[in-house]
Design a protein around this motif. Structure first.
Motif, PDB file in Angstrom:
ATOM      1  N   ASP A  10       0.853  -1.191   0.000  1.00 27.14           N
ATOM      2  CA  ASP A  10       0.000   0.000   0.000  1.00 27.14           C
ATOM      3  C   ASP A  10       0.887   1.239   0.000  1.00 27.14           C
ATOM      4  O   ASP A  10       1.898   1.287   0.706  1.00 27.14           O
ATOM      5  N   ALA A  11       0.503   2.237  -0.777  1.00 29.38           N
ATOM      6  CA  ALA A  11       1.214   3.517  -0.777  1.00 29.38           C
ATOM      7  C   ALA A  11       0.172   4.631  -0.738  1.00 29.38           C
ATOM      8  O   ALA A  11      -0.849   4.552  -1.425  1.00 29.38           O
ATOM      9  N   ALA A  12       0.423   5.644   0.075  1.00 28.61           N
ATOM     10  CA  ALA A  12      -0.553   6.716   0.222  1.00 28.61           C
ATOM     11  C   ALA A  12       0.147   8.018   0.567  1.00 28.61           C
ATOM     12  O   ALA A  12       1.158   8.015   1.267  1.00 28.61           O
ATOM     13  N   MET A  13      -0.406   9.117   0.089  1.00 27.19           N
ATOM     14  CA  MET A  13       0.173  10.435   0.340  1.00 27.19           C
ATOM     15  C   MET A  13      -0.607  11.152   1.443  1.00 27.19           C
ATOM     16  O   MET A  13      -1.835  11.081   1.508  1.00 27.19           O
ATOM     17  N   PHE A  78       9.263   4.366   4.493  1.00 26.99           N
ATOM     18  CA  PHE A  78       9.367   2.980   4.017  1.00 26.99           C
ATOM     19  C   PHE A  78       9.426   2.045   5.212  1.00 26.99           C
ATOM     20  O   PHE A  78      10.424   2.008   5.921  1.00 26.99           O
ATOM     21  N   HIS A  79       8.353   1.283   5.421  1.00 23.51           N
ATOM     22  CA  HIS A  79       8.304   0.393   6.576  1.00 23.51           C
ATOM     23  C   HIS A  79       9.173  -0.836   6.387  1.00 23.51           C
ATOM     24  O   HIS A  79       9.775  -1.335   7.340  1.00 23.51           O
ATOM     25  N   GLY A  80       9.259  -1.344   5.163  1.00 15.79           N
ATOM     26  CA  GLY A  80       9.919  -2.622   4.944  1.00 15.79           C
ATOM     27  C   GLY A  80       8.999  -3.768   5.311  1.00 15.79           C
ATOM     28  O   GLY A  80       7.824  -3.572   5.637  1.00 15.79           O
ATOM     29  N   GLN A  81       9.519  -5.000   5.232  1.00 15.42           N
ATOM     30  CA  GLN A  81       8.719  -6.175   5.555  1.00 15.42           C
ATOM     31  C   GLN A  81       9.212  -6.797   6.856  1.00 15.42           C
ATOM     32  O   GLN A  81      10.364  -7.214   6.944  1.00 15.42           O
ATOM     33  N   GLY A 122      12.203  -0.677  24.253  1.00 14.96           N
ATOM     34  CA  GLY A 122      10.798  -0.705  23.877  1.00 14.96           C
ATOM     35  C   GLY A 122      10.437  -1.955  23.093  1.00 14.96           C
ATOM     36  O   GLY A 122      11.304  -2.740  22.699  1.00 14.96           O
ATOM     37  N   GLN A 123       9.151  -2.129  22.845  1.00 19.13           N
ATOM     38  CA  GLN A 123       8.657  -3.265  22.076  1.00 19.13           C
ATOM     39  C   GLN A 123       8.839  -3.057  20.567  1.00 19.13           C
ATOM     40  O   GLN A 123       8.722  -4.000  19.794  1.00 19.13           O
ATOM     41  N   GLY A 124       9.074  -1.810  20.149  1.00 17.69           N
ATOM     42  CA  GLY A 124       9.229  -1.535  18.720  1.00 17.69           C
ATOM     43  C   GLY A 124       7.932  -1.591  17.951  1.00 17.69           C
ATOM     44  O   GLY A 124       7.910  -1.419  16.732  1.00 17.69           O
ATOM     45  N   ALA A 125       6.835  -1.804  18.622  1.00 19.35           N
ATOM     46  CA  ALA A 125       5.525  -1.910  17.991  1.00 19.35           C
ATOM     47  C   ALA A 125       4.451  -1.755  19.078  1.00 19.35           C
ATOM     48  O   ALA A 125       4.714  -2.049  20.241  1.00 19.35           O
ATOM     49  N   PRO A 126       3.258  -1.313  18.674  1.00 22.83           N
ATOM     50  CA  PRO A 126       2.928  -0.787  17.356  1.00 22.83           C
ATOM     51  C   PRO A 126       3.419   0.647  17.196  1.00 22.83           C
ATOM     52  O   PRO A 126       3.606   1.356  18.191  1.00 22.83           O
ATOM     53  N   LEU A 127       3.620   1.061  15.933  1.00 20.14           N
ATOM     54  CA  LEU A 127       4.122   2.405  15.658  1.00 20.14           C
ATOM     55  C   LEU A 127       3.052   3.352  15.099  1.00 20.14           C
ATOM     56  O   LEU A 127       3.281   4.560  15.047  1.00 20.14           O
ATOM     57  N   ALA A 128       1.915   2.830  14.701  1.00 28.45           N
ATOM     58  CA  ALA A 128       0.867   3.702  14.154  1.00 28.45           C
ATOM     59  C   ALA A 128       0.189   4.596  15.193  1.00 28.45           C
ATOM     60  O   ALA A 128      -0.459   5.577  14.805  1.00 28.45           O
ATOM     61  N   PRO A 129       0.287   4.343  16.514  1.00 28.52           N
ATOM     62  CA  PRO A 129      -0.485   5.141  17.478  1.00 28.52           C
ATOM     63  C   PRO A 129      -0.281   6.655  17.403  1.00 28.52           C
ATOM     64  O   PRO A 129      -1.237   7.410  17.602  1.00 28.52           O
ATOM     65  N   PHE A 130       0.940   7.110  17.139  1.00 29.73           N
ATOM     66  CA  PHE A 130       1.125   8.556  17.042  1.00 29.73           C
ATOM     67  C   PHE A 130       0.300   9.122  15.878  1.00 29.73           C
ATOM     68  O   PHE A 130      -0.229  10.236  15.956  1.00 29.73           O
ATOM     69  N   ALA A 317       0.301   6.300   7.831  1.00 31.03           N
ATOM     70  CA  ALA A 317       0.985   6.435   9.116  1.00 31.03           C
ATOM     71  C   ALA A 317       2.490   6.561   8.929  1.00 31.03           C
ATOM     72  O   ALA A 317       3.137   7.378   9.607  1.00 31.03           O
ATOM     73  N   PHE A 318       3.062   5.771   8.024  1.00 28.27           N
ATOM     74  CA  PHE A 318       4.514   5.824   7.879  1.00 28.27           C
ATOM     75  C   PHE A 318       4.966   7.036   7.074  1.00 28.27           C
ATOM     76  O   PHE A 318       6.108   7.488   7.226  1.00 28.27           O
TER      77      PHE A 318
END
Length: 351
Positions: A10-13, A78-81, A122-130, A317-318
């Motif tokens: 997915d890609a979004a602006m 770029f989140h990566g996999q 930290g847990q490194g996840a989730p990162l979308a909360p901000f 989010a990213f």
């Protein structure tokens, strides 16, 4: 964004100053072929020093293809996999090369968002909360609410929109609730050769087997206090619990497991949310949504009901987080990943 469901990129602006959302722009989706999905699935659980075969090239090419169709961006997040995630152990591994992507596209790329958080405990996840906090501002929320992402793994973000910033104490609590679509996808792939249970049709034909559901909820993970996170395959035992069931009963029971994990997670919220807004592929599963609506004490609705795009929220989010990294703003905090203090992650590859 290429998530744990391994469906595609997915890609979004998004137009943002890294604090508020000004506008959403174009988006695009590039599905993986069956061969590409198989290449990526084959390296799940592997680390950077393992043999990754052709998977890195598959990931790179897919991202270049989809991002080439979106012009005008100043920076790419770029989140990566995610291949492996073991905070407190070996760390975290998001496969992908930001330098190569920046060179191919001629645009600055922010990537490797999780490592700094994990390195600092930290847990490194989730990162979308901000980003969810910014979305709460964008929709004009005034009372505590929750965003529920039902991707391969489920994650919940509880938000108090009355706080000034996402890193403020009490603004956010976020954690992985448990498995969501990934094990269901694995089940129907194994049993039916499908990539997912479209519209929950198979689950709708089945009956939930309470014994398997109770064994699932006995897992120690549900007793852990958040923040906490999961790897895609942490609950592989789910397939064993439904091994003897019919296809339909197995799908119904695993769908109920994902919903029950969310219900258990809601017990950790600092205050009952006014509503739960659902994003990710799970919101398209009517059986999953009905189970959540029946089990939660507040309205449950897809994020589209408030004008957001549930297919693109993580990609957005990213992009948002990339701008925060460029501006030196934190991307995670004690309430979201359990890191000791607010921290900004991400590496920047400039052209």
């Amino acid at each position: 964004m290429s998530g744990t469901s391994l469906d595609g990129v997915d890609a979004a602006m998004v137009l943002t100053d890294g604090r508020t959302i000004e506008a959403f722009g174009d988006s695009a989706y590039r599905p993986y072929t069956e061969d590409e999905r198989a290449s990526l699935k084959a390296v799940l659980g592997r680390w950077p020093d393992d043999d990754l075969g052709r998977a890195p090239q598959v990931l790179h090419d897919a991202h270049v293809e989809v991002l080439s169709g979106l012009e005008g961006s100043e920076v790419i997040g770029f989140h990566g996999q995610t291949l492996a995630h073991d905070p407190g152990g070996r760390g975290t591994h998001q496969m992908g090369d930001g330098d190569a992507l920046a060179e191919a596209l001629g645009r600055d790329v922010v990537w490797d968002f999780r490592s700094a958080d994990v390195e600092l405990g930290g847990q490194g996840a989730p990162l979308a909360p901000f980003f969810h906090f910014a979305c709460a501002g964008w929709i004009g929320a005034e009372a505590p609410l929750a965003f529920l992402n039902l991707g391969g793994v489920g994650n919940l973000t509880w938000i108090d929109p009355r706080r000034a910033a996402p890193e403020d104490e009490g603004a956010l609590l976020a954690f992985d609730t448990g498995p969501a679509n990934a094990p269901i996808n694995d089940l129907v792939a194994e049993r039916r050769g499908w990539s997912f249970d479209r519209d929950g049709a198979l689950a709708a034909e089945g009956t939930v087997v309470d014994g398997a559901l109770e064994l699932f909820l006995d897992e120690a993970y549900f007793l852990k206090i958040p923040p906490k996170s999961l790897d895609r395959n942490d609950f592989s035992l789910m397939l064993d619990l439904v091994r003897e069931l019919s296809d339909a009963d197995a799908a119904a029971t695993m769908t109920a497991m994902a919903a029950a994990a969310v219900m258990r997670g809601m017990e950790h919220c600092p205050a009952p949310p006014d509503r739960v807004l659902v994003t990710g592929g799970g919101r398209r599963n009517p059986v999953m949504m009905q189970m959540l609506a029946a089990g939660l004490d507040c309205p449950v609705a897809p994020v589209e009901d408030v004008g957001l795009d549930g297919d693109m929220l993580e990609a957005q989010a990213f992009g948002y987080l990339a701008v925060r990294v460029l501006r030196g703003l934190p991307t995670s905090a004690p309430g979201t990943t359990g890191v000791a203090a607010p921290v900004g992650g991400g590496r920047i590859s400039r052209v």
